[in-house]
Structures are given as C-alpha cells and as structure tokens.
Design a protein around this motif. Sequence first.
Motif, PDB file in Angstrom:
ATOM      1  N   ARG A 179      -0.917  13.588  -4.876  1.00 57.88           N
ATOM      2  CA  ARG A 179      -1.546  13.876  -3.585  1.00 57.88           C
ATOM      3  C   ARG A 179      -1.193  12.812  -2.554  1.00 57.88           C
ATOM      4  NH1 ARG A 179      -7.740  15.810  -5.104  1.00 57.88           N
ATOM      5  NH2 ARG A 179      -7.175  17.761  -6.177  1.00 57.88           N
ATOM      6  N   SER A 180      -1.164  11.554  -2.973  1.00 56.21           N
ATOM      7  CA  SER A 180      -0.874  10.475  -2.025  1.00 56.21           C
ATOM      8  C   SER A 180       0.566  10.555  -1.525  1.00 56.21           C
ATOM      9  CB  SER A 180      -1.144   9.109  -2.667  1.00 56.21           C
ATOM     10  OG  SER A 180      -0.337   8.917  -3.817  1.00 56.21           O
ATOM     11  N   THR A 181       1.489  10.933  -2.400  1.00 56.20           N
ATOM     12  CA  THR A 181       2.876  11.087  -1.966  1.00 56.20           C
ATOM     13  C   THR A 181       3.021  12.290  -1.038  1.00 56.20           C
ATOM     14  OG1 THR A 181       3.868   9.982  -3.867  1.00 56.20           O
ATOM     15  CG2 THR A 181       5.210  11.652  -2.764  1.00 56.20           C
ATOM     16  N   SER A 235      15.003   6.991  -9.946  1.00 55.88           N
ATOM     17  CA  SER A 235      15.289   5.828  -9.104  1.00 55.88           C
ATOM     18  C   SER A 235      14.244   4.758  -9.407  1.00 55.88           C
ATOM     19  CB  SER A 235      15.253   6.209  -7.621  1.00 55.88           C
ATOM     20  OG  SER A 235      13.918   6.275  -7.142  1.00 55.88           O
ATOM     21  N   ASP A 236      14.330   3.637  -8.705  1.00 52.54           N
ATOM     22  CA  ASP A 236      13.310   2.599  -8.870  1.00 52.54           C
ATOM     23  C   ASP A 236      11.964   3.056  -8.333  1.00 52.54           C
ATOM     24  OD1 ASP A 236      15.010   0.865 -10.159  1.00 52.54           O
ATOM     25  OD2 ASP A 236      15.567  -0.239  -8.344  1.00 52.54           O
ATOM     26  N   GLY A 237      11.962   4.121  -7.520  1.00 51.92           N
ATOM     27  CA  GLY A 237      10.703   4.688  -7.057  1.00 51.92           C
ATOM     28  C   GLY A 237       9.871   5.252  -8.200  1.00 51.92           C
ATOM     29  N   ASN A 238      10.511   5.610  -9.319  1.00 47.99           N
ATOM     30  CA  ASN A 238       9.752   6.057 -10.487  1.00 47.99           C
ATOM     31  C   ASN A 238       8.789   4.976 -10.960  1.00 47.99           C
ATOM     32  OD1 ASN A 238      12.167   7.817 -10.366  1.00 47.99           O
ATOM     33  ND2 ASN A 238      11.412   8.627 -12.286  1.00 47.99           N
ATOM     34  N   PHE A 239       9.231   3.718 -10.896  1.00 49.56           N
ATOM     35  CA  PHE A 239       8.383   2.621 -11.349  1.00 49.56           C
ATOM     36  C   PHE A 239       7.165   2.461 -10.450  1.00 49.56           C
ATOM     37  CE2 PHE A 239      12.660   0.703 -12.710  1.00 49.56           C
ATOM     38  CZ  PHE A 239      12.581   1.252 -13.975  1.00 49.56           C
ATOM     39  N   LEU A 294       1.071   4.087  -6.847  1.00 50.08           N
ATOM     40  CA  LEU A 294       1.298   3.848  -5.430  1.00 50.08           C
ATOM     41  C   LEU A 294       1.925   5.071  -4.765  1.00 50.08           C
ATOM     42  CD1 LEU A 294       2.766   0.267  -5.740  1.00 50.08           C
ATOM     43  CD2 LEU A 294       0.602   0.859  -4.659  1.00 50.08           C
ATOM     44  N   PRO A 295       1.479   5.445  -3.572  1.00 48.69           N
ATOM     45  CA  PRO A 295       2.136   6.541  -2.852  1.00 48.69           C
ATOM     46  C   PRO A 295       3.586   6.174  -2.572  1.00 48.69           C
ATOM     47  CG  PRO A 295       0.578   5.374  -1.420  1.00 48.69           C
ATOM     48  CD  PRO A 295       0.360   4.872  -2.801  1.00 48.69           C
ATOM     49  N   THR A 296       4.495   6.983  -3.087  1.00 52.91           N
ATOM     50  CA  THR A 296       5.922   6.674  -3.027  1.00 52.91           C
ATOM     51  C   THR A 296       6.691   7.869  -2.495  1.00 52.91           C
ATOM     52  OG1 THR A 296       5.728   5.164  -4.932  1.00 52.91           O
ATOM     53  CG2 THR A 296       7.934   5.979  -4.385  1.00 52.91           C
ATOM     54  N   LEU A 297       7.408   7.670  -1.402  1.00 46.84           N
ATOM     55  CA  LEU A 297       8.238   8.719  -0.817  1.00 46.84           C
ATOM     56  C   LEU A 297       9.687   8.302  -0.956  1.00 46.84           C
ATOM     57  CD1 LEU A 297       8.002  11.458   0.591  1.00 46.84           C
ATOM     58  CD2 LEU A 297       7.919  10.248   2.782  1.00 46.84           C
ATOM     59  N   GLY A 324       0.790  -1.215   0.000  1.00 44.80           N
ATOM     60  CA  GLY A 324       0.000   0.000   0.000  1.00 44.80           C
ATOM     61  C   GLY A 324       0.823   1.264   0.000  1.00 44.80           C
ATOM     62  N   THR A 325       2.086   1.154   0.399  1.00 46.88           N
ATOM     63  CA  THR A 325       2.973   2.300   0.527  1.00 46.88           C
ATOM     64  C   THR A 325       4.386   1.890   0.132  1.00 46.88           C
ATOM     65  OG1 THR A 325       1.660   3.081   2.415  1.00 46.88           O
ATOM     66  CG2 THR A 325       3.824   4.080   2.116  1.00 46.88           C
ATOM     67  N   VAL A 326       5.130   2.831  -0.469  1.00 50.62           N
ATOM     68  CA  VAL A 326       6.513   2.557  -0.860  1.00 50.62           C
ATOM     69  C   VAL A 326       7.423   3.639  -0.291  1.00 50.62           C
ATOM     70  CG1 VAL A 326       8.124   2.200  -2.764  1.00 50.62           C
ATOM     71  CG2 VAL A 326       5.723   1.483  -3.005  1.00 50.62           C
ATOM     72  N   TYR A 327       8.454   3.206   0.427  1.00 53.73           N
ATOM     73  CA  TYR A 327       9.499   4.104   0.907  1.00 53.73           C
ATOM     74  C   TYR A 327      10.805   3.723   0.211  1.00 53.73           C
ATOM     75  CZ  TYR A 327       6.288   5.281   4.735  1.00 53.73           C
ATOM     76  OH  TYR A 327       5.210   5.701   5.475  1.00 53.73           O
TER      77      TYR A 327
END
Length: 394
Positions: free
Chosen positions: A317-319, A346-350, A356-359, A184-187
């Motif tokens: 908005r989620s990020t 970074s891989d957070g772009n994917f 997905l909310p990604t910080l 549900g969340t990505v850090y």
Amino acid sequence: MEGSGEVTKLATFGVTIPMRALLAGARRKEQGQLELIRELVVAESPSDDKAAVDACMALAAAHARSLGGRVKVHRQREFGNVLEARFGAKAKSSAGRVLLLGHLDTVWPVGTLKTMPCKLSGGRMSGPGVLDMKAGVAMAFTAIEMLAEAGALNKEIVLLLNPDEEVGSPVSRPITERVAEECGTVYVLEAAHGLAYKTARKGTGNWRIAVQGVAAHAGLDFEKGANALVELARIIETVSSWTDLKRGITVSVGVAGGGTKSNVVPAEAWAEVDARMVRRADGPRLEKKFAGLKVKDKRCSLVVTGGVNRPPMERTRSTVRLYKQAQALAAELGIALSEAAVGGASDGNFTSALGLPTLDGMGAVGEGAHARHESILVDQLAPRTALLAGLLAR
C-alpha cells in the motif's frame, strides 16, 4: 496540489515550483546531463574490476561534491567502494529524509567501448551501462541540482551508489539496509519498464547442486559405478517440478555439467539453478525444499549450496501511494504514467523487505539492458528528470 485543471505546484519552504517549470529547467540542463552520462559510461566499470568501479565512483563523488554534497566513501576490499552522498539540511527524523538508490557497476568488461561505443544517434544515446543504470545516476544529480538552485531542497536527500548490484550486492547490502532504515522513502534509479515505474519485483534465489558418484569403466565394470549424471537428472526433474506459474514461482536449471568420457560412468555432476518468487513467504519455503533434497542411489552423495539472494519487492500500500503521487505529477507533464511488476530484482528489493515504501524504475527510458543494443531515449530524459525532482520536492 491545487484544484483540478490547474498546474500542480510544489510548495517548499515558501518556494512554489510548477511542474512545467521543473520540466523547462530539466530541458535547459539536458546538454550537461548528456555530458555527465557520457562521462560515466566511458568510465567502464564491470562489477569484478574493483579499480575500474572505484574510478567511476570517484567521478560520481567529485560531481556530488561540486553540488555541495556531503560525501562518504565506504571502502571495500574485494569489490568497488560504496558511495554515499547527502544533500540538503540534515533531517531530524526519517520522515524528512529520502533515499535515492542506484549502482555504478555494469555487466560489461573493460574494453567493450571499442565495439560498443558511447554515441548519440537517432534520438538515442547508446553504450555499455547507459541504461542500466548510469543515466539514472545522472538524472538524480540533475534533479538535486535543479532543486538546490531553486532553494527547494526541503528534505535531506541521500544518494547511495553501489558497486556490486549486478552480482547480487554481497558487500553493499548491509550498507543499503542500514542507510535505508534512516529514511522514510526510497526511490530506485533503475531503468523504467517501458514507460512505467516498477511497483513490484520478483525475489531471486540461486543454488548449486553437486552430486558425487562412483567412477567405473562403462564396459568392464558398469555395475560398480554410481552414475552422478543420472542422479542429477532425477534431481533436476524434482526441482523443476516446483515451478508454479499461477503463484509466480519459477525454478530454472540454467547450467549443468558432469562426467569426463563417454566410456566412463561419471563420478561428478553439477547444476546451477535460478529461482524467482512473487511472495516473500515463498523464499523460505523454497530454501527448505532445496535443503531437503536427497539422492535415490545411496552410493551417491549430494551437496546443495545457495539460497534466496533478494526477497521479493511486493506491491504494498505504501508503494502504491508513492506511485499514485508520481502518477498525478506526471499527468501535469503530459505523461500517462503506468506501473509494472517485473521478474528482475534490484537493490530496491532489500529496502522494500524492510517495510519501507519503495518506488523503482525511476531512471531512464530505453531498451537493451545487458544487450549490445543498450540505449536510452534522449527525449525522455527531461520529463523523467522533472518528475523525479517533483517527487523529491513534494
């Protein structure tokens, strides 16, 4: 959170953890954390050396198991293996599962330690890959250990470590996307931008342009030649004109070559192009433009390969909600946490592109990523680790 003026407490299955307690715990673990960072840095792991990356991954896997992690190794042939470690009780839904995303490959060849040793000096730890991003991996392990010891692993935490991020994640991308869709969340454990977390990143694209002309003697048969370099120069002017700074698009021809001798009309020429974009919609537009390139001299032919590698990580908005939560917890630690939009990917772009909310930028604070002076600030390890633990336990 409690009312204003009081220390934030994170309630997790009846366990209440003040942020100041997490900070104290992180400080107690700082020495062991530094030892783990050193262990990972000394295990040199350039992206193109599978054996070296696998050896570093094995160290991380052993540490994950020591913390009670359920370890899965995604074995690869060309690149290093992908490491997936899960902590805490298995979640019944994605809402109860968070992804910690990182990588253990570096840009530094084996042997770099001889001239760029891993050392502590002047409040910094330096060494190849220490900032990008082995310290971030150690921070994740420490945060998980702190929560486990406090009985506060209230979510399933998935730690995914990739072997090929520095070269575009050719084998790990599908694994990252598949695992991320379960969460549900990505850090993202990449280095901070100064002191800031990253809420947006540009997307990246890479193209190779190859022109085939006709060789001829520059003196005797000049008119019989078709100059591939001249044709390439026209094309370079065209693609460079696609830069639109107001829209956040840059198209940069970084490397080019061609020809054989000054007295020969060149039959071959090539260029490699880097493109960056802020908006996801601009990626397909650029791909269409590159696909539509044509030669002016009909005696020449053109081959264009490549495309968008990483879509942009847009400021959603989620990020922003994740960032605001982090900012509030950081304030309890005396940290004025800001946000940043950066040009690197970074891989957070994917994961962000999946909705997905990604910080991002939740790893170490330092300077010199990919440079000889790469280092981290030791005094920032404990507060940043405590903040990561707080977010995982919120």
